[in-house]
Design an enzyme around this catalytic site. Structure first.
Site, PDB file in Angstrom:
ATOM      1  N   GLY A  49      39.700  39.656  39.664  1.00  0.00           N
ATOM      2  CA  GLY A  49      39.525  40.943  39.001  1.00  0.00           C
ATOM      3  C   GLY A  49      38.246  41.588  39.481  1.00  0.00           C
ATOM      4  O   GLY A  49      37.330  40.890  39.954  1.00  0.00           O
ATOM      5  N   GLN A  54      31.113  47.100  38.986  1.00  0.00           N
ATOM      6  CA  GLN A  54      30.710  46.048  39.929  1.00  0.00           C
ATOM      7  C   GLN A  54      30.585  46.569  41.356  1.00  0.00           C
ATOM      8  O   GLN A  54      30.006  45.901  42.212  1.00  0.00           O
ATOM      9  CB  GLN A  54      31.720  44.891  39.906  1.00  0.00           C
ATOM     10  CG  GLN A  54      31.718  44.121  38.601  1.00  0.00           C
ATOM     11  CD  GLN A  54      32.668  42.951  38.683  1.00  0.00           C
ATOM     12  OE1 GLN A  54      33.865  43.090  38.472  1.00  0.00           O
ATOM     13  NE2 GLN A  54      32.149  41.776  39.023  1.00  0.00           N
ATOM     14  N   CYS A 109      32.232  35.185  37.923  1.00  0.00           N
ATOM     15  CA  CYS A 109      32.105  36.626  38.070  1.00  0.00           C
ATOM     16  C   CYS A 109      31.507  36.920  39.446  1.00  0.00           C
ATOM     17  O   CYS A 109      30.520  36.289  39.826  1.00  0.00           O
ATOM     18  CB  CYS A 109      31.194  37.178  36.971  1.00  0.00           C
ATOM     19  SG  CYS A 109      31.015  38.964  37.017  1.00  0.00           S
ATOM     20  N   LEU A 110      32.113  37.856  40.171  1.00  0.00           N
ATOM     21  CA  LEU A 110      31.589  38.188  41.504  1.00  0.00           C
ATOM     22  C   LEU A 110      30.169  38.741  41.419  1.00  0.00           C
ATOM     23  O   LEU A 110      29.424  38.691  42.393  1.00  0.00           O
ATOM     24  CB  LEU A 110      32.505  39.198  42.206  1.00  0.00           C
ATOM     25  CG  LEU A 110      33.888  38.662  42.614  1.00  0.00           C
ATOM     26  CD1 LEU A 110      34.759  39.784  43.164  1.00  0.00           C
ATOM     27  CD2 LEU A 110      33.769  37.541  43.642  1.00  0.00           C
ATOM     28  N   HIS A 151      37.745  40.075  30.362  1.00  0.00           N
ATOM     29  CA  HIS A 151      36.524  39.988  31.181  1.00  0.00           C
ATOM     30  C   HIS A 151      36.263  41.324  31.891  1.00  0.00           C
ATOM     31  O   HIS A 151      35.140  41.837  31.867  1.00  0.00           O
ATOM     32  CB  HIS A 151      36.705  38.846  32.197  1.00  0.00           C
ATOM     33  CG  HIS A 151      35.574  38.666  33.164  1.00  0.00           C
ATOM     34  ND1 HIS A 151      34.830  37.509  33.244  1.00  0.00           N
ATOM     35  CD2 HIS A 151      35.069  39.498  34.113  1.00  0.00           C
ATOM     36  CE1 HIS A 151      33.909  37.648  34.188  1.00  0.00           C
ATOM     37  NE2 HIS A 151      34.033  38.845  34.740  1.00  0.00           N
ATOM     38  N   GLU A 152      37.305  41.899  32.478  1.00  0.00           N
ATOM     39  CA  GLU A 152      37.132  43.149  33.240  1.00  0.00           C
ATOM     40  C   GLU A 152      36.838  44.333  32.318  1.00  0.00           C
ATOM     41  O   GLU A 152      36.016  45.192  32.643  1.00  0.00           O
ATOM     42  CB  GLU A 152      38.368  43.438  34.100  1.00  0.00           C
ATOM     43  CG  GLU A 152      38.691  42.370  35.139  1.00  0.00           C
ATOM     44  CD  GLU A 152      37.502  41.963  35.989  1.00  0.00           C
ATOM     45  OE1 GLU A 152      36.626  42.807  36.269  1.00  0.00           O
ATOM     46  OE2 GLU A 152      37.436  40.781  36.373  1.00  0.00           O
ATOM     47  N   HIS A 155      33.290  44.536  31.396  1.00  0.00           N
ATOM     48  CA  HIS A 155      32.425  45.144  32.416  1.00  0.00           C
ATOM     49  C   HIS A 155      32.267  46.654  32.194  1.00  0.00           C
ATOM     50  O   HIS A 155      31.236  47.228  32.534  1.00  0.00           O
ATOM     51  CB  HIS A 155      33.005  44.924  33.817  1.00  0.00           C
ATOM     52  CG  HIS A 155      32.606  43.622  34.457  1.00  0.00           C
ATOM     53  ND1 HIS A 155      31.299  43.262  34.682  1.00  0.00           N
ATOM     54  CD2 HIS A 155      33.360  42.601  34.939  1.00  0.00           C
ATOM     55  CE1 HIS A 155      31.264  42.068  35.276  1.00  0.00           C
ATOM     56  NE2 HIS A 155      32.497  41.646  35.434  1.00  0.00           N
TER      57      HIS A 155
HETATM   58 ZN   LIG Z   1      32.946  39.842  36.250  1.00  0.00          ZN
END
Ligand SMILES: [Zn+2]
Length: 188
Positions: A49, A54, A109-110, A151-152, A155
């Site tokens: 995701g 991000q 998480c990226l 999670h997304e 963000h």
């Molecule tokens: Zn993340």
């Protein structure tokens, strides 16, 4: 299409509340390009995701999903529940919790590279959003897919998975995660 630079924890864009899109904006070339680039970026970094903040865009958009397991490398095989996440691009997502049941599982998480931690999430949700064509959609989701969507969507409100952890005891570097907990290596 291009691969975008990913903001890492500490960049203020990850802590800001992203703005909603007007439905008429969704089909503009700028937004369509952004969605294409986000899919490409997510694939490049093997994420499951990726939310617009991000990639330094304060907009309420995320992409998610990955192809069926047979396409994955050996070290990516293990997965929470063994579920695949369907490919999706959601705009202005709103989550409704569909059951009280909460389950804890590993997340990465990226924007927080090479770290894993256990995060409690609602097991069943319904997400309402616009798809990339500007159509209103309603998507029930459970298990790992519901986890990724939560999670997304976090963000978009400047929330990172650390904020959702009950304790930091499970925080683990990726190498140690692979060695002691699993071979799972995806981040989102
Ligand atoms: Zn993340």
């Amino acid at each position: 299409m291009s691969i975008l630079k990913i903001a890492r924890m500490g960049h203020p864009v990850l802590r800001a509340k992203a703005r909603s899109l007007h439905p008429s904006e969704i089909r503009t070339p700028k937004i369509q390009q952004l969605i294409d680039d986000m899919f490409e970026t997510m694939k490049e970094y093997q994420g499951v995701g990726l939310a617009a903040p991000q990639v330094h865009e304060g907009l309420r958009i995320f992409v998610a999903g990955f192809p069926p397991r047979k396409d994955l490398d050996e070290d990516e095989e293990d997965d929470d529940d063994g579920e695949d996440v369907p490919l999706m691009a959601l705009v202005n997502p709103e989550i409704e919790i569909a059951s009280r049941e909460v389950f804890e599982d590993w997340e990465g998480c990226l924007s927080i590279p090479d770290i894993r931690g256990r995060v409690p999430r609602a097991r069943q949700i319904v997400v309402r959003a616009f798809d990339r064509t500007g159509r209103k959609i309603e998507l029930p989701a459970s298990g790992f897919t519901a986890r990724v969507i939560q999670h997304e969507t976090d963000h978009l409100d400047g929330v990172l998975f650390f904020d959702r952890m009950k304790s930091f005891q499970s925080l683990t570097f990726l190498d140690e995660y692979g060695r002691y907990w699993s071979g799972h290596s995806r981040q989102d």
